[in-house]
Design a protein around this motif. Structure first.
Motif, PDB file in Angstrom:
ATOM      1  N   LEU A 187       0.837  -1.203   0.000  1.00 28.86           N
ATOM      2  CA  LEU A 187       0.000   0.000   0.000  1.00 28.86           C
ATOM      3  C   LEU A 187       0.873   1.254   0.000  1.00 28.86           C
ATOM      4  CD1 LEU A 187      -2.901   0.973  -0.010  1.00 28.86           C
ATOM      5  CD2 LEU A 187      -2.903   0.841   2.474  1.00 28.86           C
TER       6      LEU A 187
ATOM      7  N   ALA B 250      -2.669   0.890  -6.035  1.00 27.85           N
ATOM      8  CA  ALA B 250      -3.476   0.771  -4.822  1.00 27.85           C
ATOM      9  C   ALA B 250      -4.225   2.070  -4.596  1.00 27.85           C
ATOM     10  CB  ALA B 250      -2.580   0.465  -3.630  1.00 27.85           C
TER      11      ALA B 250
ATOM     12  N   PRO C 297       2.384   1.871  -4.026  1.00 21.15           N
ATOM     13  CA  PRO C 297       1.124   1.461  -4.630  1.00 21.15           C
ATOM     14  C   PRO C 297       1.124   1.112  -6.110  1.00 21.15           C
ATOM     15  CG  PRO C 297       1.167   3.817  -4.401  1.00 21.15           C
ATOM     16  CD  PRO C 297       2.427   3.297  -3.771  1.00 21.15           C
TER      17      PRO C 297
END
Length: 133
Positions: A102, A112, A105
């Motif tokens: 995350l 993400a 990303p």
């Protein structure tokens, strides 16, 4: 008295087994326990491609492609799956891998979605979400 039968030399030798590697380390891909997951969207049009989830208790993490995204979701899943395998290879917990992915990303065609990290009761709930419209 008869002579003893000759011994088959094949059976007289020690048996040797070759050990085969099980492949790269992997997280389990199913759990009935609660999971954390985030959403991955297409970089160009923002369409949801799938979800990445993790659970530490069962050492489980996986990519769940969104059915409506079709082949794009499956292709993008290869990137996220490889990143999960690399994290497992480094010996980190699934939740740590999730946070790491995350924080970094970018996938191939997807990224993400910021602030999308949330909870689900289990992996099946994320799978159901991915099958929805």
């Amino acid at each position: 008295m008869t002579e003893p039968a000759p011994i088959n030399r094949r059976f007289d030798e020690d048996v040797h087994f070759n050990s085969v590697s099980p492949g790269p380390p992997r997280y389990r891909t199913r759990t009935e326990k609660p999971v954390r997951y985030f959403t991955v969207v297409d970089k160009e049009d923002g369409a949801v491609l799938g979800y990445l989830w993790a659970n530490d208790e069962d050492d489980a993490a996986a990519w769940e492609p969104r059915e409506a995204a079709g082949p794009r979701a499956f292709r993008e899943g290869g990137i996220w799956h490889a990143r999960l395998e690399a994290a497992k290879g480094r010996g980190i917990l699934p939740s740590q891998a999730l946070r790491e992915l995350l924080a970094n990303p970018e996938g191939n065609k997807g990224r993400a979605l910021p602030d999308s990290l949330t909870n689900a009761p289990n992996a099946a709930a994320v799978e159901t979400l991915a099958k929805g419209d």
